[in-house]
Write a protein that holds these residues in place. Structure first.
Motif, PDB file in Angstrom:
ATOM      1  N   ILE B 111       0.820  -1.223   0.000  1.00  0.00           N
ATOM      2  CA  ILE B 111       0.000   0.000   0.000  1.00  0.00           C
ATOM      3  C   ILE B 111       0.857   1.279   0.000  1.00  0.00           C
ATOM      4  CG2 ILE B 111      -2.043  -1.065   1.047  1.00  0.00           C
ATOM      5  CD1 ILE B 111      -1.093   0.426   3.716  1.00  0.00           C
ATOM      6  N   GLY B 112       1.997   1.181  -0.696  1.00  0.00           N
ATOM      7  CA  GLY B 112       2.886   2.340  -0.774  1.00  0.00           C
ATOM      8  C   GLY B 112       2.199   3.597  -1.305  1.00  0.00           C
ATOM      9  N   SER B 113       1.276   3.424  -2.255  1.00  0.00           N
ATOM     10  CA  SER B 113       0.601   4.595  -2.834  1.00  0.00           C
ATOM     11  C   SER B 113      -0.241   5.315  -1.782  1.00  0.00           C
ATOM     12  CB  SER B 113      -0.321   4.170  -3.986  1.00  0.00           C
ATOM     13  OG  SER B 113       0.414   3.469  -4.931  1.00  0.00           O
ATOM     14  N   LEU B 114      -0.883   4.542  -0.898  1.00  0.00           N
ATOM     15  CA  LEU B 114      -1.690   5.143   0.171  1.00  0.00           C
ATOM     16  C   LEU B 114      -0.816   5.910   1.174  1.00  0.00           C
ATOM     17  CD1 LEU B 114      -4.425   2.559   1.265  1.00  0.00           C
ATOM     18  CD2 LEU B 114      -4.767   5.000   0.856  1.00  0.00           C
ATOM     19  N   VAL B 115       0.297   5.270   1.542  1.00  0.00           N
ATOM     20  CA  VAL B 115       1.206   5.910   2.502  1.00  0.00           C
ATOM     21  C   VAL B 115       1.741   7.215   1.905  1.00  0.00           C
ATOM     22  CG1 VAL B 115       3.294   5.609   3.906  1.00  0.00           C
ATOM     23  CG2 VAL B 115       1.797   3.658   3.483  1.00  0.00           C
ATOM     24  N   ALA B 116       2.068   7.164   0.612  1.00  0.00           N
ATOM     25  CA  ALA B 116       2.566   8.371  -0.076  1.00  0.00           C
ATOM     26  C   ALA B 116       1.482   9.437  -0.143  1.00  0.00           C
ATOM     27  CB  ALA B 116       3.052   8.000  -1.476  1.00  0.00           C
ATOM     28  N   LEU B 117       0.233   9.008  -0.406  1.00  0.00           N
ATOM     29  CA  LEU B 117      -0.876   9.964  -0.485  1.00  0.00           C
ATOM     30  C   LEU B 117      -1.046  10.721   0.836  1.00  0.00           C
ATOM     31  CD1 LEU B 117      -3.325  11.034  -2.163  1.00  0.00           C
ATOM     32  CD2 LEU B 117      -4.669   9.165  -1.179  1.00  0.00           C
ATOM     33  N   TRP B 118      -0.805  10.029   1.940  1.00  0.00           N
ATOM     34  CA  TRP B 118      -0.897  10.668   3.259  1.00  0.00           C
ATOM     35  C   TRP B 118       0.307  11.564   3.564  1.00  0.00           C
ATOM     36  CZ3 TRP B 118      -4.744  11.221   6.737  1.00  0.00           C
ATOM     37  CH2 TRP B 118      -5.901  10.474   6.524  1.00  0.00           C
ATOM     38  N   GLY B 119       1.281  11.562   2.674  1.00  0.00           N
ATOM     39  CA  GLY B 119       2.423  12.469   2.840  1.00  0.00           C
ATOM     40  C   GLY B 119       3.568  11.884   3.645  1.00  0.00           C
ATOM     41  N   TYR B 120       3.529  10.551   3.889  1.00  0.00           N
ATOM     42  CA  TYR B 120       4.586   9.954   4.710  1.00  0.00           C
ATOM     43  C   TYR B 120       5.759   9.404   3.893  1.00  0.00           C
ATOM     44  CZ  TYR B 120       1.824  10.739   8.867  1.00  0.00           C
ATOM     45  OH  TYR B 120       1.141  11.349   9.887  1.00  0.00           O
ATOM     46  N   HIS B 121       5.799   9.692   2.595  1.00  0.00           N
ATOM     47  CA  HIS B 121       6.996   9.379   1.816  1.00  0.00           C
ATOM     48  C   HIS B 121       7.815  10.657   1.653  1.00  0.00           C
ATOM     49  CE1 HIS B 121       5.804   5.317  -0.212  1.00  0.00           C
ATOM     50  NE2 HIS B 121       5.936   5.245   1.102  1.00  0.00           N
ATOM     51  N   ALA B 122       8.232  11.211   2.765  1.00  0.00           N
ATOM     52  CA  ALA B 122       9.034  12.439   2.760  1.00  0.00           C
ATOM     53  C   ALA B 122       9.821  12.507   4.065  1.00  0.00           C
ATOM     54  CB  ALA B 122       8.120  13.653   2.642  1.00  0.00           C
TER      55      ALA B 122
END
Lengths: 128, 341
Positions: B111-122
């Motif tokens: 679910i990498g896309s979801l985690v990124a959508l929440w802004g946690y890929h930064a």
């Protein structure tokens, strides 16, 4: 009977008994008094150096160097905090004052961390 | 009598704390504490250096948003293209898939896309507001899992486009297991490797067990402590690790794949078991399962030692964990002991 025991006690025995009585208050404070919730030392970790223990009883402001630059740490009235650090998120500064055993904060980008760990701190590491 | 007193004092002085070398390094994007008992300073320095470089290598390899192997693979997988990776990445993903399957995909590295959508890929924490509900729903509907991948030699083949891998809830545990293997290979058999608060212990401090403090999820200091035996891992997932507050509501980084929103019912989950990789994935799965469903998921994962703190700060424990835990707060929290039948 009493006089026989008395006769067997040497001067060296009296010296040992006197020393034992003298050391009792120290032992009591060290092992039995848990009145203080607050710790007395903080572990400061700086890149390339072994962990340093700082007294929380000595007010001071420290400037320590990490890969990004200078981080400022303040020790005041039994507490410690990050005052300034050249990191982007400033999470270390937002952690605020640390004073209780197990309190910790770190500036991960500048590789500097603080862990409050006094003599009552009996754990080897913290799960968080 | 003087001799007796001297012997007594000498006997007491033998109870000194055993000497533990402690090194603290920054690796895997976090603080790594290495505690070693019974080795000389040179061996400790060599071991720490080795762990440092190995943690950093894996961190780069499997980083979700910086250009390592997994990041590069994600660029292809998202397009529905096969991606070539190293054998160690394949082995890691296969282990992650086994745990994900057993958890009913509550632990879900797809679910990498979801985690990124929440802004946690930064590197910086997001500040809100939360992403639009329609975008969350769109990603949830795709319900990607690692079962959407097949592995063939060194290749990852996606069954459909759109999948993004994020092994953030697993890679650290996996790396801790390998760090312990490295120490053992160097002849070090008494140590704790604690990577960002999650740890595995081997051996002891002479005749004393290693003792681990568990952070309180809502205040400074410790909630509890426990002694760990040879070859035990202690992993905690919590809603306080990475989060932001928006309009008074906490949005943390542990996303429920079924809803697309941060798991709402748990504050923290602590798992104790032998291997760190399973403990890591399991603590995430049980955070998501929450206080009503955690026993079912824990049983499916074969767990024995679990502590879950709910949002009222009541503590749910398995009977085995209740026997090991010593609370470090006064008054002690309300505890609920639940069997895994």
């Amino acid at each position: 009977m009493n006089s026989r025991i008395h006769a067997n006690i040497t001067k060296a025995d009296w010296v040992v008994v006197a020393l034992a009585i003298a050391v009792l208050p120290v032992l009591y404070i060290k092992f039995w008094s848990h009145g203080s919730v607050f710790a007395e030392t903080v572990q400061l970790n700086i890149p390339g150096q072994s962990i340093q223990n700082l007294s929380l009883r000595e007010n001071q402001t420290l400037k320590v160097e990490g890969p990004l630059g200078i981080t400022t740490i303040e020790v005041r009235d039994g507490k410690v905090r990050f005052v300034d650090s050249p990191c982007p998120g400033k999470q270390c500064i937002h952690a605020g004052w640390l004073s209780v055993d197990g309190d910790f904060a770190a500036c991960i980008p500048n590789h500097i961390s603080l862990l409050v760990a006094g003599s009552d701190f009996t754990v080897d590491t913290i799960n968080f | 009598m003087a001799l007796l007193v001297c012997l007594f004092v000498a006997a007491c002085s033998k109870d000194e704390a055993p000497h533990v070398h402690q090194e603290r390094i920054v690796a895997f994007g976090t603080l790594v504490d290495v505690s070693i008992y019974g080795a000389d300073a040179d061996d400790v320095a060599t071991a720490t250096e080795k762990l440092h470089s190995e943690f950093n290598r894996r961190h780069t390899l499997w980083h979700a948003w910086k250009g390592g192997e997994l990041y590069q693979a994600n660029l292809l997988l998202r397009e529905g293209q096969p991606a070539k990776v190293s054998q160690e990445t394949i082995v890691m993903l296969q282990k992650a898939r086994a745990i994900s399957d057993r958890s009913g995909h509550l632990f879900n590295p797809a679910i990498g896309s979801l985690v990124a959508l929440w802004g946690y890929h930064a590197d910086e924490l997001p500040t809100g507001p939360p992403p639009p509900a329609a975008e969350i729903a769109k990603l949830v509907k795709k319900s990607f899992t690692l079962d959407d991948l097949t592995f063939s030699g060194n290749e990852i083949i996606p069954r459909r486009p759109g999948i993004t891998l994020d092994v953030g809830a697993f890679a650290k545990g996996y790396a801790v297991d390998h760090a312990i293997d490295l120490l053992r290979a160097m002849g070090i058999n008494n140590a704790i490797v604690n990577a960002g608060g999650d740890l595995r212990a081997i051996g002891s401090k002479g005749d004393k067990a290693w003792r681990v403090g568990i952070r309180h999820p809502r205040q400074t200091g410790l909630l509890a402590s426990l002694s760990v035996h040879d070859n035990e891992s202690v992993f905690t997932s919590g809603d306080y690790e990475r989060f932001y507050i928006h309009n008074g509501k906490r949005y943390h980084h542990i996303i429920d794949p079924r809803t697309g929103y941060p798991a709402p019912d748990s504050t923290s989950v602590t798992i104790l078991r032998a291997d760190a990789a399973t403990a890591d994935g399991s603590s995430t799965a049980l955070m998501i399962a929450g206080p009503k469903d955690w026993t079912r998921v824990a049983k499916a994962l074969g767990l024995e030692y679990v502590m879950l703190v709910d949002t009222e700060l009541n503590v749910h424990l398995t009977p085995a964990m209740a026997e090991r835990i010593k609370f470090e707060v006064d008054p002690k929290p309300v505890t609920v002991i639940e069997t895994l039948d």
